[in-house]
Write a protein that holds these residues in place. Structure first.
Motif, PDB file in Angstrom:
ATOM      1  N   SER A 189       0.832  -1.203   0.000  1.00 26.69           N
ATOM      2  CA  SER A 189       0.000   0.000   0.000  1.00 26.69           C
ATOM      3  C   SER A 189       0.864   1.250   0.000  1.00 26.69           C
ATOM      4  N   ASN A 190       1.947   1.238   0.779  1.00 18.09           N
ATOM      5  CA  ASN A 190       2.809   2.423   0.809  1.00 18.09           C
ATOM      6  C   ASN A 190       3.585   2.604  -0.487  1.00 18.09           C
ATOM      7  N   GLY A 216       0.329  11.087   4.844  1.00 17.01           N
ATOM      8  CA  GLY A 216      -0.444  10.711   6.018  1.00 17.01           C
ATOM      9  C   GLY A 216      -0.869   9.255   5.968  1.00 17.01           C
ATOM     10  N   SER A 217      -1.310   8.790   4.811  1.00 16.31           N
ATOM     11  CA  SER A 217      -1.687   7.390   4.658  1.00 16.31           C
ATOM     12  C   SER A 217      -0.490   6.481   4.915  1.00 16.31           C
ATOM     13  N   ASN A 218       0.680   6.858   4.414  1.00 20.15           N
ATOM     14  CA  ASN A 218       1.882   6.056   4.650  1.00 20.15           C
ATOM     15  C   ASN A 218       2.192   5.926   6.142  1.00 20.15           C
ATOM     16  N   ILE A 219       2.072   7.026   6.866  1.00 20.27           N
ATOM     17  CA  ILE A 219       2.374   7.006   8.299  1.00 20.27           C
ATOM     18  C   ILE A 219       1.369   6.145   9.052  1.00 20.27           C
ATOM     19  N   TYR A 220       0.084   6.299   8.756  1.00 14.93           N
ATOM     20  CA  TYR A 220      -0.938   5.486   9.415  1.00 14.93           C
ATOM     21  C   TYR A 220      -0.767   4.004   9.080  1.00 14.93           C
ATOM     22  N   ASN A 221      -0.406   3.699   7.840  1.00 19.42           N
ATOM     23  CA  ASN A 221      -0.191   2.308   7.460  1.00 19.42           C
ATOM     24  C   ASN A 221       0.957   1.686   8.248  1.00 19.42           C
ATOM     25  N   LEU A 222       2.082   2.387   8.297  1.00 19.95           N
ATOM     26  CA  LEU A 222       3.278   1.839   8.930  1.00 19.95           C
ATOM     27  C   LEU A 222       3.120   1.698  10.435  1.00 19.95           C
ATOM     28  N   GLY A 275      -0.407 -10.098  -1.503  1.00 25.28           N
ATOM     29  CA  GLY A 275      -0.562  -8.978  -0.586  1.00 25.28           C
ATOM     30  C   GLY A 275       0.015  -7.688  -1.134  1.00 25.28           C
ATOM     31  N   LEU A 276       1.180  -7.790  -1.783  1.00 27.44           N
ATOM     32  CA  LEU A 276       1.853  -6.607  -2.323  1.00 27.44           C
ATOM     33  C   LEU A 276       1.129  -6.021  -3.530  1.00 27.44           C
ATOM     34  N   THR A 322      -7.016  -2.022  -1.565  1.00 21.97           N
ATOM     35  CA  THR A 322      -7.272  -1.226  -0.359  1.00 21.97           C
ATOM     36  C   THR A 322      -6.773   0.210  -0.486  1.00 21.97           C
ATOM     37  N   SER A 323      -5.938   0.477  -1.492  1.00 20.68           N
ATOM     38  CA  SER A 323      -5.418   1.839  -1.695  1.00 20.68           C
ATOM     39  C   SER A 323      -6.305   2.673  -2.614  1.00 20.68           C
ATOM     40  N   MET A 324      -7.370   2.098  -3.138  1.00 21.86           N
ATOM     41  CA  MET A 324      -8.235   2.830  -4.059  1.00 21.86           C
ATOM     42  C   MET A 324      -8.791   4.134  -3.466  1.00 21.86           C
ATOM     43  N   PRO A 325      -9.221   4.149  -2.170  1.00 21.59           N
ATOM     44  CA  PRO A 325      -9.714   5.430  -1.632  1.00 21.59           C
ATOM     45  C   PRO A 325      -8.659   6.531  -1.669  1.00 21.59           C
ATOM     46  N   GLU A 326      -7.402   6.202  -1.376  1.00 21.87           N
ATOM     47  CA  GLU A 326      -6.337   7.213  -1.433  1.00 21.87           C
ATOM     48  C   GLU A 326      -6.121   7.698  -2.859  1.00 21.87           C
TER      49      GLU A 326
END
Length: 327
Positions: free
Chosen positions: A76-77, A254-260, A220-221, A228-232
């Motif tokens: 996702s990231n 922000g999405s990257n930080i929340y994911n990690l 998964g990759l 799951t990244s479609m909303p972003e």
């Protein structure tokens, strides 16, 4: 194979629809409870918009497929930085605010390096997950303090920009009236769809890996991460089309930080296990390299032009092709 793909599509649709309902329900519940708009933006929207990735990774880990769980987080990231940011930049060159360049991209890089360390060391424990969550809470608290310091101007930070990106959706997140019934129904309906959709998607992904002869890590990759990244993707491209390029960039970071830290932390805390060794060296290496490259671009150029955007999308296409060919 057709039935498996159909189940995967149904699960993904349920996951995304459930996430959307949860965001709207959680925001309206918080507003009905008198929660401050700042908390709603920085905390409620931030965590709720990460629900599809969270449910997918957590269900995969609990189902005994940590490769799908952590592949989703890393994938996702990678998709955020290369595919989504690149696609947004192709629409309109992305301008990067100074504070996000110096702080938030650095946090994302530190989180990426932490995953590399965990995978290399073979560590896996509940306390590590709790420490990752504590780091995310500390980061959000810092953003909250900066916002409170001067409410007369908006302080640029990635969680704030992520909330702004979510606000651009139609219909609007906020309801004109007060009341509890509709927010509760939206929240419960969203949670139900998330759980059922996540289960369908994970089960189908495991079966797809078996039928297609692909590794669960590759699934998964690629499939799970992109889904799951479609909303972003939608929110960042929409922000770029409306000229809100800082919002598009902040949404990605922000999405990257929340994911990690958030999704990774919850996954590690609830299903403690070492990260799959198959993510090293290439996948986590690309994750960290893309985060470091983003930090360099943010500090040096403060913009992502169309040429760089095209290069990012091309790089993701090459990576995805290589991933599926070598899986």
């Amino acid at each position: 194979m057709i039935l498996t793909l159909l189940t995967l599509a149904i699960g993904l649709a349920g996951l995304l629809a459930g996430g959307e309902l949860l965001v709207r329900g959680a925001v309206r519940l918080a507003e009905s409870a008198g929660v401050s708009p700042l908390i709603v933006g920085l905390v409620i929207v931030g965590f709720a918009t990460s629900a599809p990735e969270l449910v997918a990774s957590l269900q995969a880990a609990l189902a005994g497929s940590p490769a799908i769980a952590w592949g989703n987080i890393a994938g996702s990231n990678i998709a955020n930085t290369l595919l989504i940011l690149g696609s947004a930049a192709l629409m309109t060159p992305i301008v990067i605010r100074a504070d996000i360049a110096s702080r938030d991209t650095g946090v994302a890089l530190a989180g990426s390096a932490a995953l590399v360390l965990l995978a290399w060391s073979g560590w896996g424990a509940t306390w590590i997950g709790l420490a990752m969550l504590a780091a995310l809470i500390a980061y959000i608290a810092r953003c909250y303090q900066e916002e409170l310091r001067d409410r007369s101007v908006s302080v640029p930070n990635a969680p704030y920009e992520r909330a702004e990106a979510a606000e651009m959706k139609e219909p609007p997140l906020h309801a004109s009236g007060k009341g509890w019934t509709i927010p509760v129904l939206l929240t419960l309906g969203g949670l139900a769809l998330l759980v059922v959709g996540g289960r369908f998607m994970v089960d189908a992904a495991i079966e797809l890996a078996r039928i297609a002869g692909l590794s669960e890590t590759a699934i998964g990759l690629s499939v799970i991460a992109i889904g799951t990244s479609m909303p972003e993707l939608v929110t960042s491209v929409m922000a770029a089309r409306k000229g809100e390029t800082e919002v598009a960039f902040g949404n990605v970071v922000g999405s990257n930080i929340y994911n990690l830290l958030g999704i990774g932390g919850v996954t590690m805390a609830i299903a403690p296990a070492p990260l799959p060794a198959g993510l090293l060296p290439w996948d986590l290496g690309l994750l960290t390299l893309s985060a470091a490259g983003l930090l360099f671009v943010a500090l040096r150029w403060r913009r992502v032009g169309r040429s760089l955007g095209g290069a990012l999308v091309l790089a993701y296409t090459v990576y995805l092709t290589w991933l599926l060919v070598t899986a």
